[in-house]
Design a protein around this motif. Structure first.
Motif, PDB file in Angstrom:
ATOM      1  N   ARG A  33     -60.724  56.101  55.773  1.00  0.00           N
ATOM      2  CA  ARG A  33     -59.760  55.000  55.697  1.00  0.00           C
ATOM      3  C   ARG A  33     -59.575  54.507  54.259  1.00  0.00           C
ATOM      4  O   ARG A  33     -58.463  54.195  53.839  1.00  0.00           O
ATOM      5  CB  ARG A  33     -60.204  53.842  56.604  1.00  0.00           C
ATOM      6  CG  ARG A  33     -60.184  54.196  58.069  1.00  0.00           C
ATOM      7  CD  ARG A  33     -60.628  53.042  58.956  1.00  0.00           C
ATOM      8  NE  ARG A  33     -60.782  53.491  60.326  1.00  0.00           N
ATOM      9  CZ  ARG A  33     -59.776  53.646  61.176  1.00  0.00           C
ATOM     10  NH1 ARG A  33     -58.555  53.365  60.809  1.00  0.00           N
ATOM     11  NH2 ARG A  33     -60.012  54.073  62.409  1.00  0.00           N
ATOM     12  N   GLU A  68     -64.949  45.724  54.399  1.00  0.00           N
ATOM     13  CA  GLU A  68     -65.511  47.041  54.720  1.00  0.00           C
ATOM     14  C   GLU A  68     -66.874  47.202  54.050  1.00  0.00           C
ATOM     15  O   GLU A  68     -67.813  47.730  54.652  1.00  0.00           O
ATOM     16  CB  GLU A  68     -64.555  48.151  54.257  1.00  0.00           C
ATOM     17  CG  GLU A  68     -64.997  49.544  54.711  1.00  0.00           C
ATOM     18  CD  GLU A  68     -64.094  50.654  54.198  1.00  0.00           C
ATOM     19  OE1 GLU A  68     -64.210  51.777  54.695  1.00  0.00           O
ATOM     20  OE2 GLU A  68     -63.290  50.390  53.280  1.00  0.00           O
ATOM     21  N   THR A  94     -61.872  50.710  62.505  1.00  0.00           N
ATOM     22  CA  THR A  94     -61.531  49.677  61.542  1.00  0.00           C
ATOM     23  C   THR A  94     -62.619  48.605  61.602  1.00  0.00           C
ATOM     24  O   THR A  94     -63.400  48.553  62.552  1.00  0.00           O
ATOM     25  CB  THR A  94     -60.175  49.022  61.867  1.00  0.00           C
ATOM     26  OG1 THR A  94     -60.281  48.331  63.125  1.00  0.00           O
ATOM     27  CG2 THR A  94     -59.070  50.071  61.961  1.00  0.00           C
ATOM     28  N   THR A  95     -62.682  47.740  60.598  1.00  0.00           N
ATOM     29  CA  THR A  95     -63.685  46.680  60.628  1.00  0.00           C
ATOM     30  C   THR A  95     -63.457  45.744  61.812  1.00  0.00           C
ATOM     31  O   THR A  95     -64.406  45.218  62.394  1.00  0.00           O
ATOM     32  CB  THR A  95     -63.669  45.870  59.314  1.00  0.00           C
ATOM     33  OG1 THR A  95     -62.351  45.391  59.057  1.00  0.00           O
ATOM     34  CG2 THR A  95     -64.141  46.738  58.152  1.00  0.00           C
ATOM     35  N   GLU A  96     -62.178  45.559  62.193  1.00  0.00           N
ATOM     36  CA  GLU A  96     -61.877  44.715  63.354  1.00  0.00           C
ATOM     37  C   GLU A  96     -62.411  45.351  64.636  1.00  0.00           C
ATOM     38  O   GLU A  96     -63.005  44.667  65.481  1.00  0.00           O
ATOM     39  CB  GLU A  96     -60.361  44.484  63.472  1.00  0.00           C
ATOM     40  CG  GLU A  96     -59.775  43.582  62.409  1.00  0.00           C
ATOM     41  CD  GLU A  96     -59.486  44.325  61.109  1.00  0.00           C
ATOM     42  OE1 GLU A  96     -59.661  45.576  61.078  1.00  0.00           O
ATOM     43  OE2 GLU A  96     -59.115  43.662  60.123  1.00  0.00           O
ATOM     44  N   GLU A  97     -62.217  46.667  64.777  1.00  0.00           N
ATOM     45  CA  GLU A  97     -62.726  47.366  65.959  1.00  0.00           C
ATOM     46  C   GLU A  97     -64.249  47.347  65.995  1.00  0.00           C
ATOM     47  O   GLU A  97     -64.854  47.174  67.056  1.00  0.00           O
ATOM     48  CB  GLU A  97     -62.213  48.807  65.964  1.00  0.00           C
ATOM     49  CG  GLU A  97     -60.734  48.944  66.259  1.00  0.00           C
ATOM     50  CD  GLU A  97     -60.226  50.357  66.047  1.00  0.00           C
ATOM     51  OE1 GLU A  97     -59.215  50.712  66.668  1.00  0.00           O
ATOM     52  OE2 GLU A  97     -60.841  51.117  65.255  1.00  0.00           O
TER      53      GLU A  97
END
Length: 203
Positions: A33, A68, A94-97
């Motif tokens: 990413r 991240e 992702t960091t949100e996931e």
């Protein structure tokens, strides 16, 4: 310690990039990413960094965002998670996931990453479930008890990262910056936020 690099993307591979800063090429290991966020060769790139030092190796790891990097540090603090596994997780999620998976105890989502089996995924979500609430809240998640969500502004996110680099725990840094932002208003600059947040965190 090198905290951030800004320069030209000189070269890159599957999990690394070379950032040319004033004629000096820094080899930076990255998640997929982060590499995608850098663009093409010759583009100007900025990466947040973390220096990993072991008995027989020293490597600079790069990230597209301070968030991240914060998650990388949390992941590598878990037994059995080295820098390669942490980058594999940050490539897959992702960091949100990742925050949502830890907050909800969803080990199956973490196990989607290459090299992460069910046992290790379970250990990661169990150990990071409480710590997940201390980082800026991802969309659709609820901060843990006593944790304050960081303001969305980039200055606030940078201020949180600055306090953590000074040794404050994520939850303390996030709450202190949130209070500072409330006092100073939405247009507060980074320097002012850090100055006031330090007083709140130390108080």
């Amino acid at each position: 310690m090198i905290a951030k690099l800004t320069g030209l993307l000189d070269d890159f591979g599957p999990d690394w990039a070379v950032i040319d800063v004033a004629g000096v090429g820094y080899l930076v290991h990255c998640s997929v990413r982060t590499l995608e966020a850098m663009g093409a060769r010759g583009d100007r790139a900025t990466v947040f960094t973390d220096l990993q030092v072991s008995e027989n190796d020293m490597r600079l790891v790069g990230f597209a965002s301070a968030s991240e990097r914060d998650w990388f540090r949390l992941l590598t603090a878990v037994q059995g998670v080295g820098s390669k596994v942490a980058l594999a997780i940050l490539s897959a999620l992702t960091t949100e996931e990742l925050q949502r998976a830890c907050a909800n105890g969803d080990a199956a989502m973490v196990a989607r990453a290459n090299g992460v089996g069910p046992k290790l995924a379970g250990r990661i979500v169990n150990e990071l479930k409480d710590k997940a609430g201390g980082l800026p809240a991802a969309p659709g998640t609820v901060p843990g008890p006593g944790a304050a969500a960081a303001p969305a502004a980039s200055a606030s996110a940078d201020a949180v990262s600055a306090l953590q680099n000074l040794g404050f725990k994520p939850a303390v840094a996030t709450a202190a910056v949130a209070r500072a932002a409330d006092e100073l208003g939405e247009d507060a600059g980074l320097d002012a936020l850090v100055r006031v947040a330090l007083k709140r965190a130390a108080g």
